[in-house]
Design an enzyme around this catalytic site. Structure first.
Site, PDB file in Angstrom:
ATOM      1  N   ARG A 286       0.849  -1.194   0.000  1.00 19.96           N
ATOM      2  CA  ARG A 286       0.000   0.000   0.000  1.00 19.96           C
ATOM      3  C   ARG A 286       0.884   1.244   0.000  1.00 19.96           C
ATOM      4  O   ARG A 286       1.549   1.537   0.993  1.00 19.96           O
ATOM      5  CB  ARG A 286      -0.936   0.020   1.217  1.00 19.96           C
ATOM      6  CG  ARG A 286      -1.798   1.281   1.254  1.00 19.96           C
ATOM      7  CD  ARG A 286      -3.009   1.182   2.175  1.00 19.96           C
ATOM      8  NE  ARG A 286      -2.680   1.141   3.585  1.00 19.96           N
ATOM      9  CZ  ARG A 286      -3.601   1.224   4.562  1.00 19.96           C
ATOM     10  NH1 ARG A 286      -4.886   1.334   4.251  1.00 19.96           N
ATOM     11  NH2 ARG A 286      -3.234   1.155   5.825  1.00 19.96           N
TER      12      ARG A 286
ATOM     13  N   ASP B 113      -3.461   2.644  13.923  1.00 21.61           N
ATOM     14  CA  ASP B 113      -2.662   3.320  12.912  1.00 21.61           C
ATOM     15  C   ASP B 113      -3.190   4.741  12.748  1.00 21.61           C
ATOM     16  O   ASP B 113      -3.977   5.218  13.563  1.00 21.61           O
ATOM     17  CB  ASP B 113      -2.625   2.539  11.595  1.00 21.61           C
ATOM     18  CG  ASP B 113      -3.981   2.483  10.884  1.00 21.61           C
ATOM     19  OD1 ASP B 113      -4.927   3.187  11.307  1.00 21.61           O
ATOM     20  OD2 ASP B 113      -4.084   1.730   9.897  1.00 21.61           O
TER      21      ASP B 113
END
EC number: 2.3.3.9
Length: 541
Positions: free
Chosen positions: A172, A452
């Site tokens: 990603r 996150d």
């Protein structure tokens, strides 16, 4: 090794390509003249278009802030109603029932690839604090992982290496909005997206194909099909430059913004040669819901712990995502189980694992083809649920023709309560995560969850929303600046007593407090916490 470690001067590269970050000799393994020329070509071809699309976001948001609402686009009705499917997927992407995500840290890459999951998504985005060293070493780590040579020896002498059987690798890159200031092309910082994608693709695409797999990506934070079209054009140029067949790249798009939920068909259509489906991104989606509808007093959310995937707008978009993907014959991936095992408290651990099972059971029964976990300890639990209810490699044959989701359902606000503890929890989590991020950590265990950047975003967004609209708590009090600042002061005292200064560093903790307070109390909503946080990250170099 860190950004601040002694280094040598970066070498000279091609015309217009300047490395402004510190330089360590092993950086030359991935920051080669050829690789940087490749990413420079991507930047020169697509950089201006990226900036124009970011400006378009501002224009569209301005309309929403004046009362307009996201909607299905009349100009793309033919795409939504058309009878088309995406290109067939390769063999190693047919079964994705359990995927694990994590940062590009060397030890974590090894553990994730060895976890027993079908897929590992190596994350340069929300699970990575984009220090220059993290960005470059992440590329070195993935290059070694692709070749099977990655290993790591911890300070205690424990050695980590890859097992023969390992997860399929996805990468990603950062979202379109994030710059990378340590590399300039023709005097301008390169896009973090193009750098992360370009370096990985240049060094690893041919090697992956030789090993029977391919270059696979997760694409974050997109807000429209036009942004997906840009990625598709990037893929075309990248494949042509390396002489790799068109359509080799496969990419799953995270539907983690409210506008994108109204353009899922269109996003798949733009990427139809390269699509590997869509994924539900829960925390960022809630954050985007608040951001998109920031001026609307009707959409003030309850405590975020009450905003679950089986409720209101989240349930609607997850069901529509499954229906949309399966109609186009591609995977619909479920969301994250961010829980981590609790050591030393069997009862608490059992309660957490039961929540994970319930969440994964909901996903597989709804028709998802796979799911995400954040910790290797959850892989087996998620796999057991999917194995019990999904006998084939996926559920593409379940077209979910029963689903009837319209604009009203995608905008429906869940019922629930707002509490002082909900406010305080947002403060505690948001500040601690931001402090860790400023210290170079992007993936942080907090209160039995692996957090996150999406966590910090939803935390500060919800506090801003409650203050901005004067939301009422369940005891009748209004959320005011005074209430917030009193709670902030008390929570900072609590964090200090719990050892936060020692854990994150006093300077990082104070910077995080200032940043969190500024964003939570600003008169206007800041698009992304990670942009001013990146400024702070760079200022401390």
């Amino acid at each position: 090794m860190s950004d601040q470690a002694p280094s040598v001067k970066p070498p000279a590269f091609g015309p217009g390509v300047v490395v402004k970050g510190t330089w360590h000799p092993d950086y030359a393994e991935v920051l080669t003249p050829e690789a940087l020329e490749f990413v420079a070509k991507l930047a020169r071809n697509f950089g201006e278009r990226r900036l124009a699309l970011l400006e378009r976001r501002k224009t569209v948001q301005a309309a929403w802030s004046k009362g307009a609402r996201p909607h299905f686009l009349p100009e793309t009705k033919a795409v939504r109603e058309g009878d088309w499917t995406v290109a067939p997927l390769p063999a190693d992407l047919q079964d994705r029932r359990v995927e694990i995500t994590g940062p590009v840290d060397r030890k974590m890459v090894i553990n994730a690839l060895n976890s027993g999951a079908n897929v590992f998504m190596a994350d340069f985005e929300d699970a990575n604090s984009p220090t220059w060293d993290n960005v470059v070493r992440g590329q070195i780590n993935l290059r070694d992982a692709v070749r099977g040579t990655i290993s790591f020896t911890a300070e205690n002498g424990k050695h980590y290496a890859l097992n023969p059987k390992r997860a399929v690798l996805f990468v990603r890159p950062r979202g379109w909005h994030l710059p990378e200031r340590h590399i300039e092309i023709d005097g301008k910082p390169i896009s973090g997206s193009l750098l992360d994608f370009g370096l990985f693709f240049f060094h690893n695409a041919r090697e992956q194909l030789a090993r029977g797999t391919g270059p696979y990506f997760y694409l974050p934070k997109m807000q429209s099909h036009l942004e997906a079209r840009l990625w598709n054009d990037v893929f075309h140029l990248a494949q042509a430059e390396l002489g790799i067949p068109r359509g080799t790249i496969k990419a799953t798009v995270l539907i983690e913004t409210l506008p994108a939920a109204f353009e899922m068909d269109e996003i798949l259509y733009e990427l139809r040669e390269h699509s590997a489906g869509l994924n539900c991104g829960r925390w960022d989606y809630i954050f985007s819901f608040i951001k998109t509808l920031q001026s609307d007093t009707r959409v003030v959310l309850p405590d975020r712990g009450q905003v679950t995937m089986d409720k209101a707008f989240l349930n609607a978009y997850s069901q529509l995502l499954i229906q949309t993907c399966h109609r186009r014959n591609v995977h619909a991936m479920g969301g994250m189980a961010a829980f981590i095992p609790i050591k030393g408290d069997a009862a608490a651990n059992d309660a957490v694992m039961d929540k994970v099972r319930a969440d994964k059971l909901r996903e597989v029964k709804n028709g998802h083809d796979g799911t995400w976990v954040a910790h290797p300890g959850l892989v087996e639990i998620a796999r057991d649920i999917f194995d019990s209810h999904m006998k084939g490699p996926n559920q593409l044959s379940n077209k979910r023709e029963d689903v009837k989701i319209g604009e009203a359902e995608l905008l429906k606000v869940p019922s629930g309560t707002r509490t002082e503890e909900g406010l305080r929890h947002n403060i505690r989590v948001g500040i601690q995560y931001t402090a860790a991020w400023l210290g170079g950590l992007g993936c942080v265990p907090l209160y039995n969850l692996m957090e996150d950047a999406a966590t910090a975003e939803i935390s500060r967004a919800q506090v801003w929303q409650w203050i901005h609209h004067g939301a009422s708590l369940e005891d009748g009090r209004k959320v005011t600046l005074t209430l917030f600042r009193d709670a902030l002061g008390e929570e900072m005292g609590r964090l200090e007593k719990e050892g936060a200064k020692e854990r994150y560093g006093a300077a990082h903790l104070e910077r995080a407090r200032v940043l969190f307070e500024q964003l939570s109390t600003a008169g206007t909503f800041e698009d992304f916490l990670t942009l001013p946080a990146y400024d702070a990250l760079e200022a401390q170099r």
